[in-house]
Write a protein that holds these residues in place. Sequence first.
Motif, PDB file in Angstrom:
ATOM      1  N   THR A 216      54.227  77.363 -35.206  1.00 51.78           N
ATOM      2  CA  THR A 216      53.553  77.694 -33.952  1.00 51.78           C
ATOM      3  C   THR A 216      52.288  76.857 -33.779  1.00 51.78           C
ATOM      4  O   THR A 216      52.031  76.303 -32.700  1.00 51.78           O
ATOM      5  CB  THR A 216      53.199  79.193 -33.915  1.00 51.78           C
ATOM      6  N   VAL A 217      51.486  76.768 -34.846  1.00 45.57           N
ATOM      7  CA  VAL A 217      50.253  75.977 -34.782  1.00 45.57           C
ATOM      8  C   VAL A 217      50.570  74.506 -34.515  1.00 45.57           C
ATOM      9  O   VAL A 217      49.901  73.846 -33.706  1.00 45.57           O
ATOM     10  CB  VAL A 217      49.443  76.134 -36.083  1.00 45.57           C
ATOM     11  N   ALA A 218      51.605  73.985 -35.173  1.00 46.28           N
ATOM     12  CA  ALA A 218      51.982  72.587 -34.974  1.00 46.28           C
ATOM     13  C   ALA A 218      52.432  72.351 -33.539  1.00 46.28           C
ATOM     14  O   ALA A 218      52.129  71.308 -32.945  1.00 46.28           O
ATOM     15  CB  ALA A 218      53.095  72.210 -35.950  1.00 46.28           C
ATOM     16  N   THR A 219      53.144  73.312 -32.980  1.00 43.37           N
ATOM     17  CA  THR A 219      53.600  73.188 -31.593  1.00 43.37           C
ATOM     18  C   THR A 219      52.413  73.153 -30.637  1.00 43.37           C
ATOM     19  O   THR A 219      52.373  72.373 -29.680  1.00 43.37           O
ATOM     20  CB  THR A 219      54.525  74.366 -31.230  1.00 43.37           C
ATOM     21  N   VAL A 220      51.434  74.012 -30.906  1.00 45.20           N
ATOM     22  CA  VAL A 220      50.233  74.046 -30.067  1.00 45.20           C
ATOM     23  C   VAL A 220      49.452  72.746 -30.178  1.00 45.20           C
ATOM     24  O   VAL A 220      48.906  72.245 -29.182  1.00 45.20           O
ATOM     25  CB  VAL A 220      49.343  75.249 -30.475  1.00 45.20           C
ATOM     26  N   MET A 221      49.412  72.163 -31.370  1.00 40.09           N
ATOM     27  CA  MET A 221      48.652  70.926 -31.580  1.00 40.09           C
ATOM     28  C   MET A 221      49.310  69.719 -30.931  1.00 40.09           C
ATOM     29  O   MET A 221      48.646  68.719 -30.665  1.00 40.09           O
ATOM     30  CB  MET A 221      48.462  70.677 -33.077  1.00 40.09           C
ATOM     31  N   GLY A 222      50.616  69.796 -30.718  1.00 40.76           N
ATOM     32  CA  GLY A 222      51.288  68.693 -30.054  1.00 40.76           C
ATOM     33  C   GLY A 222      52.335  68.018 -30.922  1.00 40.76           C
ATOM     34  O   GLY A 222      52.443  68.294 -32.125  1.00 40.76           O
ATOM     35  N   PRO A 223      53.150  67.116 -30.318  1.00 40.10           N
ATOM     36  CA  PRO A 223      54.261  66.484 -31.042  1.00 40.10           C
ATOM     37  C   PRO A 223      53.851  65.776 -32.325  1.00 40.10           C
ATOM     38  O   PRO A 223      54.624  65.743 -33.293  1.00 40.10           O
ATOM     39  CB  PRO A 223      54.808  65.473 -30.011  1.00 40.10           C
TER      40      PRO A 223
END
Length: 403
Positions: A216-223
């Motif tokens: 989830t955190v990685a998705t929020v941070m971007g590709p």
Amino acid sequence: MLYLALTVTSAGSIERPMRRAYSTIVSASLAPVLIMGACLVLAMSPTLVPSELSGLVRYGPFLLAMFGGVIGWWFNRGRAVFVMLLLLVCYWLLVGNGAEFQPDGLAFLRIATLYLIPVNLLILGFTAERGVLNPRGIARMLILGLQIFVMLMLAGQPDVGSALYHLLDTRFFASTGILNAMPHPAMILSVLAVILLLIRYKPLETSFAAAIIAITVATVMGPGAIQYGYLAATAVVLAGLAQEAWRMAFVDDLTGLAGRRALGHAMAELGSQYTIAMLDVDHFKKFNDTYGHDVGDIVLKKVARELARVGGGGKAFRYGGEEFTVVFAGRSAEKSYEPLDALRKRIAENKITVPEKNKTVSVTISVGLSERDEDETDPWGVLKRADQKLYDAKQSGRNRISS
């Protein structure tokens, strides 16, 4: 006359399990927190990774997922194998070139993983372990395969893929920043799954929650952070699997106390002064025959809870059956006697209810206590003497300590 032991009504007896639960949560969460923290630092500062290792970061999730799957297979942890396969497939869908799919179909696959992962991990967190090579374990793998197959089939249909993408990419309100980084239903589902999994406060379930957080955190941070998110997710599940393997080897499932294998390690680390106590539940066989094994298990659990707080620096182990061992490192028999006697009295003063019989019964324990002699080198010899003292306590009338 049948006797036994346990207390469950005092405020302290409620607080102690809460403290133990909190301690378990902290212990189970330490490794995931460290792993996710390291991956977060790398995701925010990718220049920290040497160019020679960039390929390892990109393909690391594949390697960890395959390694974790093998370890899970070895220890017959079907849930871990399932999760590793799920993460591997979802990561492949994200980093693959997607040449065989239309843009809308590829977008649908990538957004679908945000729903697929929390749903599956939540379900697995609340289902019993069923192993790998058995009908239920194989059924889980088939269910995973069916989910992936349906996703790929839908993504191969441009119109269907586009419609499903817009359906899954729902926003309940106009937002920017973090709240706009992923679909709101997927965000809510992930938060709910994390909370419910953490409530379980078990190593593997905690690792599932950490994996959802990482992705989830990685998705929020971007590709650019996706590879680090999946690297953290596979690593934390692998760490949870290692903790689960340790628990299987060293912790008794029924009572939650350290088991016989852990006792062996503790005995090997004893110094020049120590005392060992052997104890068991009086008339336990008769109790089982009268009230049934289920009630007998309840008794053992409750006695174990009291043993876990024996005091005096004592460490409790389940030796086997209704027998327990308490090791007092660095203490004489005289100093060990008092906490054991307090334990014996607490157990004898409290009763348990047998619902089927609509009655309460008491439980007592007998204890044998032995201290290391100056010229003694084998702690198992001290344990054997304590066991003989336990026999003496029973011969003398039970519900007492023999030293």
